[in-house]
Design a protein around this motif. Structure first.
Motif, PDB file in Angstrom:
ATOM      1  N   ALA A  50      39.884 100.327  38.474  1.00  0.00           N
ATOM      2  CA  ALA A  50      41.043 101.016  37.902  1.00  0.00           C
ATOM      3  C   ALA A  50      41.911 101.622  39.005  1.00  0.00           C
ATOM      4  O   ALA A  50      43.148 101.586  38.930  1.00  0.00           O
ATOM      5  CB  ALA A  50      40.582 102.091  36.919  1.00  0.00           C
ATOM      6  N   LEU A  51      41.282 102.156  40.043  1.00  0.00           N
ATOM      7  CA  LEU A  51      42.021 102.734  41.159  1.00  0.00           C
ATOM      8  C   LEU A  51      42.807 101.655  41.903  1.00  0.00           C
ATOM      9  O   LEU A  51      43.988 101.830  42.217  1.00  0.00           O
ATOM     10  CB  LEU A  51      41.063 103.465  42.106  1.00  0.00           C
ATOM     11  CG  LEU A  51      41.689 104.181  43.295  1.00  0.00           C
ATOM     12  CD1 LEU A  51      42.669 105.254  42.842  1.00  0.00           C
ATOM     13  CD2 LEU A  51      40.589 104.787  44.163  1.00  0.00           C
ATOM     14  N   LEU A  52      42.161 100.530  42.161  1.00  0.00           N
ATOM     15  CA  LEU A  52      42.858  99.428  42.832  1.00  0.00           C
ATOM     16  C   LEU A  52      43.986  98.883  41.967  1.00  0.00           C
ATOM     17  O   LEU A  52      45.072  98.559  42.471  1.00  0.00           O
ATOM     18  CB  LEU A  52      41.875  98.315  43.196  1.00  0.00           C
ATOM     19  CG  LEU A  52      40.900  98.637  44.319  1.00  0.00           C
ATOM     20  CD1 LEU A  52      39.854  97.540  44.447  1.00  0.00           C
ATOM     21  CD2 LEU A  52      41.630  98.846  45.624  1.00  0.00           C
ATOM     22  N   THR A  53      43.744  98.784  40.675  1.00  0.00           N
ATOM     23  CA  THR A  53      44.777  98.306  39.756  1.00  0.00           C
ATOM     24  C   THR A  53      45.965  99.256  39.761  1.00  0.00           C
ATOM     25  O   THR A  53      47.123  98.828  39.806  1.00  0.00           O
ATOM     26  CB  THR A  53      44.206  98.157  38.336  1.00  0.00           C
ATOM     27  OG1 THR A  53      43.141  97.205  38.373  1.00  0.00           O
ATOM     28  CG2 THR A  53      45.263  97.689  37.354  1.00  0.00           C
ATOM     29  N   PHE A  54      45.686 100.562  39.708  1.00  0.00           N
ATOM     30  CA  PHE A  54      46.764 101.553  39.767  1.00  0.00           C
ATOM     31  C   PHE A  54      47.592 101.363  41.037  1.00  0.00           C
ATOM     32  O   PHE A  54      48.821 101.382  41.000  1.00  0.00           O
ATOM     33  CB  PHE A  54      46.179 102.973  39.725  1.00  0.00           C
ATOM     34  CG  PHE A  54      47.204 104.037  39.939  1.00  0.00           C
ATOM     35  CD1 PHE A  54      47.964 104.511  38.875  1.00  0.00           C
ATOM     36  CD2 PHE A  54      47.424 104.568  41.201  1.00  0.00           C
ATOM     37  CE1 PHE A  54      48.927 105.492  39.074  1.00  0.00           C
ATOM     38  CE2 PHE A  54      48.385 105.552  41.405  1.00  0.00           C
ATOM     39  CZ  PHE A  54      49.145 106.009  40.340  1.00  0.00           C
ATOM     40  N   LEU A  55      46.918 101.160  42.133  1.00  0.00           N
ATOM     41  CA  LEU A  55      47.600 101.039  43.419  1.00  0.00           C
ATOM     42  C   LEU A  55      48.440  99.766  43.500  1.00  0.00           C
ATOM     43  O   LEU A  55      49.534  99.762  44.063  1.00  0.00           O
ATOM     44  CB  LEU A  55      46.561 101.058  44.547  1.00  0.00           C
ATOM     45  CG  LEU A  55      47.057 101.219  45.964  1.00  0.00           C
ATOM     46  CD1 LEU A  55      47.792 102.533  46.131  1.00  0.00           C
ATOM     47  CD2 LEU A  55      45.890 101.158  46.926  1.00  0.00           C
ATOM     48  N   LEU A  56      47.950  98.695  42.893  1.00  0.00           N
ATOM     49  CA  LEU A  56      48.597  97.390  43.041  1.00  0.00           C
ATOM     50  C   LEU A  56      49.369  96.927  41.811  1.00  0.00           C
ATOM     51  O   LEU A  56      49.893  95.813  41.805  1.00  0.00           O
ATOM     52  CB  LEU A  56      47.539  96.335  43.398  1.00  0.00           C
ATOM     53  CG  LEU A  56      46.825  96.547  44.724  1.00  0.00           C
ATOM     54  CD1 LEU A  56      45.688  95.545  44.882  1.00  0.00           C
ATOM     55  CD2 LEU A  56      47.798  96.449  45.885  1.00  0.00           C
ATOM     56  N   GLU A  57      49.471  97.764  40.773  1.00  0.00           N
ATOM     57  CA  GLU A  57      50.040  97.280  39.521  1.00  0.00           C
ATOM     58  C   GLU A  57      51.480  96.803  39.655  1.00  0.00           C
ATOM     59  O   GLU A  57      51.911  95.930  38.900  1.00  0.00           O
ATOM     60  CB  GLU A  57      49.898  98.317  38.414  1.00  0.00           C
ATOM     61  CG  GLU A  57      50.701  99.566  38.588  1.00  0.00           C
ATOM     62  CD  GLU A  57      50.345 100.612  37.544  1.00  0.00           C
ATOM     63  OE1 GLU A  57      49.642 100.296  36.570  1.00  0.00           O
ATOM     64  OE2 GLU A  57      50.768 101.757  37.708  1.00  0.00           O
ATOM     65  N   ASP A  58      52.234  97.328  40.555  1.00  0.00           N
ATOM     66  CA  ASP A  58      53.611  96.877  40.738  1.00  0.00           C
ATOM     67  C   ASP A  58      53.779  96.110  42.043  1.00  0.00           C
ATOM     68  O   ASP A  58      54.873  96.018  42.594  1.00  0.00           O
ATOM     69  CB  ASP A  58      54.558  98.083  40.712  1.00  0.00           C
ATOM     70  CG  ASP A  58      54.532  98.783  39.365  1.00  0.00           C
ATOM     71  OD1 ASP A  58      54.481  98.083  38.337  1.00  0.00           O
ATOM     72  OD2 ASP A  58      54.543 100.026  39.351  1.00  0.00           O
ATOM     73  N   CYS A  59      52.683  95.548  42.499  1.00  0.00           N
ATOM     74  CA  CYS A  59      52.646  94.843  43.782  1.00  0.00           C
ATOM     75  C   CYS A  59      53.643  93.685  43.828  1.00  0.00           C
ATOM     76  O   CYS A  59      53.822  92.964  42.855  1.00  0.00           O
ATOM     77  CB  CYS A  59      51.225  94.318  44.013  1.00  0.00           C
ATOM     78  SG  CYS A  59      51.031  93.355  45.513  1.00  0.00           S
TER      79      CYS A  59
ATOM     80  N   ASN B 280      56.167  89.525  41.621  1.00  0.00           N
ATOM     81  CA  ASN B 280      55.906  88.138  42.000  1.00  0.00           C
ATOM     82  C   ASN B 280      54.444  88.020  42.421  1.00  0.00           C
ATOM     83  O   ASN B 280      54.117  88.230  43.593  1.00  0.00           O
ATOM     84  CB  ASN B 280      56.839  87.715  43.140  1.00  0.00           C
ATOM     85  CG  ASN B 280      56.691  86.253  43.502  1.00  0.00           C
ATOM     86  OD1 ASN B 280      55.796  85.565  43.015  1.00  0.00           O
ATOM     87  ND2 ASN B 280      57.563  85.779  44.366  1.00  0.00           N
ATOM     88  N   PRO B 281      53.550  87.656  41.468  1.00  0.00           N
ATOM     89  CA  PRO B 281      52.117  87.637  41.766  1.00  0.00           C
ATOM     90  C   PRO B 281      51.723  86.705  42.911  1.00  0.00           C
ATOM     91  O   PRO B 281      50.736  86.948  43.584  1.00  0.00           O
ATOM     92  CB  PRO B 281      51.472  87.178  40.466  1.00  0.00           C
ATOM     93  CG  PRO B 281      52.539  87.130  39.450  1.00  0.00           C
ATOM     94  CD  PRO B 281      53.864  87.283  40.128  1.00  0.00           C
ATOM     95  N   ALA B 282      52.514  85.682  43.162  1.00  0.00           N
ATOM     96  CA  ALA B 282      52.174  84.752  44.242  1.00  0.00           C
ATOM     97  C   ALA B 282      52.165  85.459  45.598  1.00  0.00           C
ATOM     98  O   ALA B 282      51.386  85.097  46.481  1.00  0.00           O
ATOM     99  CB  ALA B 282      53.151  83.581  44.252  1.00  0.00           C
ATOM    100  N   LEU B 283      52.998  86.468  45.750  1.00  0.00           N
ATOM    101  CA  LEU B 283      53.031  87.208  47.009  1.00  0.00           C
ATOM    102  C   LEU B 283      51.766  88.038  47.219  1.00  0.00           C
ATOM    103  O   LEU B 283      51.402  88.334  48.356  1.00  0.00           O
ATOM    104  CB  LEU B 283      54.262  88.114  47.061  1.00  0.00           C
ATOM    105  CG  LEU B 283      55.611  87.401  47.094  1.00  0.00           C
ATOM    106  CD1 LEU B 283      56.746  88.420  47.022  1.00  0.00           C
ATOM    107  CD2 LEU B 283      55.744  86.545  48.339  1.00  0.00           C
ATOM    108  N   CYS B 284      51.109  88.426  46.127  1.00  0.00           N
ATOM    109  CA  CYS B 284      49.888  89.232  46.210  1.00  0.00           C
ATOM    110  C   CYS B 284      48.631  88.379  46.405  1.00  0.00           C
ATOM    111  O   CYS B 284      47.578  88.909  46.739  1.00  0.00           O
ATOM    112  CB  CYS B 284      49.711  90.067  44.941  1.00  0.00           C
ATOM    113  SG  CYS B 284      51.003  91.293  44.720  1.00  0.00           S
ATOM    114  N   GLN B 285      48.726  87.098  46.159  1.00  0.00           N
ATOM    115  CA  GLN B 285      47.546  86.244  46.163  1.00  0.00           C
ATOM    116  C   GLN B 285      46.752  86.294  47.463  1.00  0.00           C
ATOM    117  O   GLN B 285      45.521  86.347  47.416  1.00  0.00           O
ATOM    118  CB  GLN B 285      47.917  84.808  45.805  1.00  0.00           C
ATOM    119  CG  GLN B 285      46.718  83.975  45.378  1.00  0.00           C
ATOM    120  CD  GLN B 285      46.001  84.583  44.186  1.00  0.00           C
ATOM    121  OE1 GLN B 285      46.592  84.898  43.181  1.00  0.00           O
ATOM    122  NE2 GLN B 285      44.696  84.782  44.331  1.00  0.00           N
TER     123      GLN B 285
END
Length: 109
Positions: A82-91, A95-100
């Motif tokens: 949940a903490l990681l999701t909070f940190l990265l939710e607007d990553c 564009n999810p490909a940039l986060c891959q």
């Protein structure tokens, strides 16, 4: 996870011993580690470790279970996710490909 909970979690992780505890508990997985084992691995006095474990418990990052006279501690993986999701939710601006690449690095083998 809301902002207040995230700030509490980050505050708990902002101390060296507590960060080391979380990392050891993540490695230990479902087995967890006893307080004595943690103290020995970190070369920390038990009373110092106890204070740090209390901070992590209050932040919801660890859980514990009594086993006779000993207490076993576990990383709360759902809270850490949940903490990681909070940190990265607007990553990556949506564009999810940039986060891959980051996600590939984090993926368990």
């Amino acid at each position: 996870m809301d902002k207040s909970s995230a700030l509490t979690a980050f505050g708990a992780l902002s101390q060296s011993t507590r960060l080391d505890v979380i990392r050891l508990l993540i490695i230990a997985g479902a087995e967890g580690l006893s307080a004595g084992d943690l103290a020995g691995k970190l070369d920390v006095r038990q009373n110092t470790l106890s204070a740090n474990l209390t901070v992590l418990l209050n932040a919801g990052l660890v859980s514990n279970r009594r086993e006779g006279r000993s207490i076993r501690y576990f990383a709360d993986m759902s809270q850490l996710r949940a903490l990681l999701t909070f940190l990265l939710e607007d990553c990556c601006g949506g564009n999810p490909a940039l986060c891959q690449p980051a996600l590939d690095t984090l993926a368990c083998c």
